[in-house]
Motif scaffolding. Structure first.
Motif, PDB file in Angstrom:
ATOM      1  N   TRP A  45       0.826  -1.210   0.000  1.00  0.00           N
ATOM      2  CA  TRP A  45       0.000   0.000   0.000  1.00  0.00           C
ATOM      3  C   TRP A  45       0.859   1.258   0.000  1.00  0.00           C
ATOM      4  CZ3 TRP A  45      -0.161   3.602   4.089  1.00  0.00           C
ATOM      5  CH2 TRP A  45      -1.077   4.645   3.900  1.00  0.00           C
ATOM      6  N   TYR A  95      -5.962   5.440  -2.129  1.00  0.00           N
ATOM      7  CA  TYR A  95      -6.564   4.787  -0.964  1.00  0.00           C
ATOM      8  C   TYR A  95      -5.912   5.320   0.302  1.00  0.00           C
ATOM      9  CZ  TYR A  95      -8.464   1.585  -4.425  1.00  0.00           C
ATOM     10  OH  TYR A  95      -9.131   1.056  -5.499  1.00  0.00           O
ATOM     11  N   ASP A 120      -6.303  -0.745   4.864  1.00  0.00           N
ATOM     12  CA  ASP A 120      -7.510  -1.522   5.171  1.00  0.00           C
ATOM     13  C   ASP A 120      -8.461  -1.579   3.985  1.00  0.00           C
ATOM     14  OD1 ASP A 120      -6.552  -1.939   7.710  1.00  0.00           O
ATOM     15  OD2 ASP A 120      -7.615  -0.220   8.572  1.00  0.00           O
ATOM     16  N   SER A 121      -8.522  -0.500   3.199  1.00  0.00           N
ATOM     17  CA  SER A 121      -9.437  -0.452   2.059  1.00  0.00           C
ATOM     18  C   SER A 121      -8.735  -0.758   0.744  1.00  0.00           C
ATOM     19  CB  SER A 121     -10.087   0.938   1.978  1.00  0.00           C
ATOM     20  OG  SER A 121      -9.092   1.958   1.862  1.00  0.00           O
ATOM     21  N   TRP A 122      -7.519  -1.186   0.825  1.00  0.00           N
ATOM     22  CA  TRP A 122      -6.673  -1.367  -0.366  1.00  0.00           C
ATOM     23  C   TRP A 122      -6.389  -2.843  -0.585  1.00  0.00           C
ATOM     24  CZ3 TRP A 122      -1.812  -3.469  -0.989  1.00  0.00           C
ATOM     25  CH2 TRP A 122      -1.126  -3.165  -2.176  1.00  0.00           C
TER      26      TRP A 122
END
Length: 672
Positions: free
Chosen positions: A212, A241, A245-247
């Motif tokens: 990330w 992002y 967590d959202s990636w």
């Protein structure tokens, strides 16, 4: 001669003689009635003594029933407490932060089960011994009651006899063992797998974080920023992002596809010189190759949490270029020359003056099959340099792509190990669930079948001797001397539950007694002694208390996350306890009630008349009743030792301490 005139005078009134005779007759009748009433009242007392003797014998059976039920409750509740504790230990073993707690709970649970094993065997042996002594205790206790009623000149002889006269109990359920041999080994394996899963997850999380950061999180440069700056991609094709967590690794793959498509579309081949032309052609060739590679790349997540990632590694030097189709594909134009064909970066090369003469690969160039152009100098080294610069420095897109690719490989490997460890941990959790269910079934399906001497009831036969005389003050003046004739009576008593004792939990008092010194609770893990106490006290409604007490104990395990093997096992153990099918036990105390002796003897398979007649013939003379009591009580005490008979020994889990559970046989037998 006396006539009517003796009693009635000439005036029709009564004479003094008449009055005297009437008074004498009246007094005689009064004393005769009093004597008859005394005889009637005392002759009926033999039935009352027989009733008391039957109840006294049944009282001894009631005491035994309370003892047996208390011991059974201890064995059952200790087994349940041990298994629930082991189950909690298995659940905790699935959670690495609770590993130490899990080991302690499993160890404590096996200690409780070991103590239950020793206790159940001693209880079964003690109850057998107590049942063997029970007939003598019933006879002795009832005979002592009969003797206590021999007073005021009335001598009674008799006793109560229990039916059945021999034990028909089955204690095999008490001696049935619970297999916990695999618990500690299974818990150790679960702890190892849980640690392995956690370590793999931590590595996966770290790799995801690195990926990330390379894609969105690093500043001032990252894949997102380079795509925005170098290719001019907007937010739709180039989203950012805010956190890992959202990636997912699918994000840089989509970004790279958009980036290389944009770079390829904007790439022109019109350099003013041969060297610039080669740079443009190599860059375009690299973008075209990279676009094809990232389009073939993939990212997919499995339902089990695993991932399949294929992010292509792009070459950034000549050696890596040789491992790609850029090196082997015959994609480069050639021109004719005197020495053979010459390979160029483009036919726009000033050196390509001999006319087009097919295509060749860079591998052909290095193999000598074609010649190198002296103008554009196209070679594998020139092509390798196209990506080398942007890969080696932080402001290059390929630099961050390479970081993402390396992180994805680490992430995929760690996720694979995590999923495999989780799968194995789930299998171990299922084994633990099966072991728990088998143990609970073994504990709850079969209970001891108690049918001690006196289970059907006790029949008392009492005889009255001839020595009882009518009191002389009732007979000496007006009546001749008289004696109460011999007599006998028979009575039966059986046990019935006393509704008034429904809330009188003997087991609560028992638990308070054995744990009063603190050694019991102090030797067990926190809460386990309390768990046993709740299960013990709830023995009367155990079908509900097991799930309630056991579930409450499991709920104290904090940190068991939903979706994990520990969460699944915790829920499964709760379901097993809810459906274990343990029927409630009637914990009301038993008390003797008078019943028809025919019911008792008929249930035992005896004929009433002949049996009672035989019992009467066996009765001792009234003068020998005291010896009769001593004989039976003495036999019980001589046979089974001290007055305080140890029915069972409760081993305190984790220690060598044993708590003896004793019964005072002398008091139970009514010995003199």
């Amino acid at each position: 001669m006396l006539g009517v005139g003796t009693f009635i005078d000439d005036e029709g009134g009564y004479t003094t003689v008449a009055v005297a005779v009437a008074l004498l007759l009246s007094v005689s009748l009064v004393f005769s009635a009093a004597s008859a009433q005394w005889v009637s009242a005392r002759s009926g007392e033999v039935q009352q003594v027989a009733d008391a003797a039957a109840a006294s014998g049944a009282n001894a059976v009631a005491a035994y029933a309370t003892i047996a039920q208390t011991l059974d409750a201890c064995v059952l509740s200790m087994g349940l407490a041990g298994m629930v504790t082991c189950g909690a230990g298995l659940v905790a073993s699935c959670v690495p932060p609770l590993a130490a707690t899990g080991a302690e709970l499993v160890s404590c649970g096996t200690q409780v089960l070991s103590a239950r094993r020793d206790f159940s065997r001693s209880a079964a042996s003690g109850l057998r011994t107590l049942e063997a002594a029970l007939p003598a205790i019933v006879v002795s206790n009832s005979a002592a009651c009969v003797l206590a009623n021999s007073e005021e000149g009335l001598a009674y002889a008799g006793c109560a006899v229990p039916f059945p006269q021999r034990s028909q109990s089955d204690f095999s359920a008490l001696e049935a063992d619970v297999d916990d041999s695999a618990a500690e080994q299974l818990a150790q394996q679960m702890r190892e797998l849980a640690a392995k899963e956690r370590e793999a997850k931590e590595r996966a999380d770290a790799a995801r974080e690195r990926g990330w950061r390379a894609d969105c999180g690093e500043r001032p440069y990252c894949l997102w920023q380079r795509a925005q700056t170098l290719a001019g991609l907007g937010d739709g094709e180039n989203p950012c992002y805010p956190s890992a967590d959202s990636w997912s690794f699918g994000a840089p793959l989509q970004r790279a596809r958009a980036y290389y498509a944009a770079r390829l579309g904007s790439c022109s081949v019109d350099g003013p010189g041969a060297e610039q032309l080669t740079d443009d052609v190599c860059r375009r060739a690299f973008y075209e190759f990279a676009l094809g590679e990232v389009r073939r790349g993939s990212y997919a997540e499995s339902p089990d949490g695993g991932v399949e990632i294929d992010l292509p590694s792009l070459p950034h030097n000549a050696d890596e270029t040789r491992a790609t189709t850029l090196y082997t594909d015959a994609a480069w134009p050639c021109s004719a020359a005197e020495g053979g064909r010459v390979l160029h970066s483009s036919m726009k090369c000033p050196g390509a003056d001999g006319g087009f003469c097919g295509t060749a690969s860079l591998a052909d160039l290095e193999a000598g099959s074609v010649l190198k152009c002296g103008e554009c100098r196209m070679s594998v080294g020139e092509l390798g340099r196209a990506a080398a610069a942007s890969t080696s420095i932080e402001n290059g897109f390929e630099h961050w792509w390479r970081e993402v690719v390396e992180a994805s490989k680490d992430y995929q490997k760690a996720k694979k190990e995590e999923v495999e460890a989780r799968k194995q941990l789930k299998e171990k959790a299922e084994q633990g669930s099966d072991m728990f269910k088998r143990a609970i079934d073994a504990l709850t399906v079969t209970r001891p079948k108690l049918c001690p001497p006196g289970a059907y009831g006790c029949v008392a036969v009492v005889a009255r001797g001839e020595a009882a005389a009518v009191p002389s003050e009732l007979t000496s003046v007006f009546l001749s001397a008289a004696a109460l004739p011999p007599g006998a009576a028979v009575s039966g008593a059986a046990l019935a539950p006393d509704d008034s004792t429904a809330e009188n939990n003997v087991l609560a008092s028992f638990f308070d007694g054995v744990s009063a010194d603190g050694s019991l609770a102090g030797s067990m893990a926190d809460g386990v002694a309390t768990l046993w106490g709740r299960l013990l006290v709830g023995y009367g409604s155990a079908y509900g208390s097991v799930a309630e007490a056991g579930g409450g104990f499991l709920d104290k395990l904090d940190g068991v996350l939903g979706g994990s093997a520990g969460s699944w096992l915790k829920r499964r153990l709760g379901e097993i306890m809810e459906t274990c099918g343990l029927t409630p036990s009637d914990m009301r105390l038993r008390k003797p009630v008078l019943v028809n002796t025919r019911e008792i003897l008929g249930q035992a398979g005896y004929d009433k008349a002949s049996t009672v007649r035989g019992l009467i013939n066996e009765l001792p003379d009234s003068g020998d009743v005291s010896a009769y009591v001593r004989a039976f009580a003495g036999w019980a005490l001589d046979t089974y030792g001290d007055e305080d008979f140890t029915v069972a020994e409760l081993t305190v889990p984790g220690t060598e301490l044993k708590i003896p559970l004793k019964v005072n046989l002398k008091k139970l037998a009514g010995a003199l």
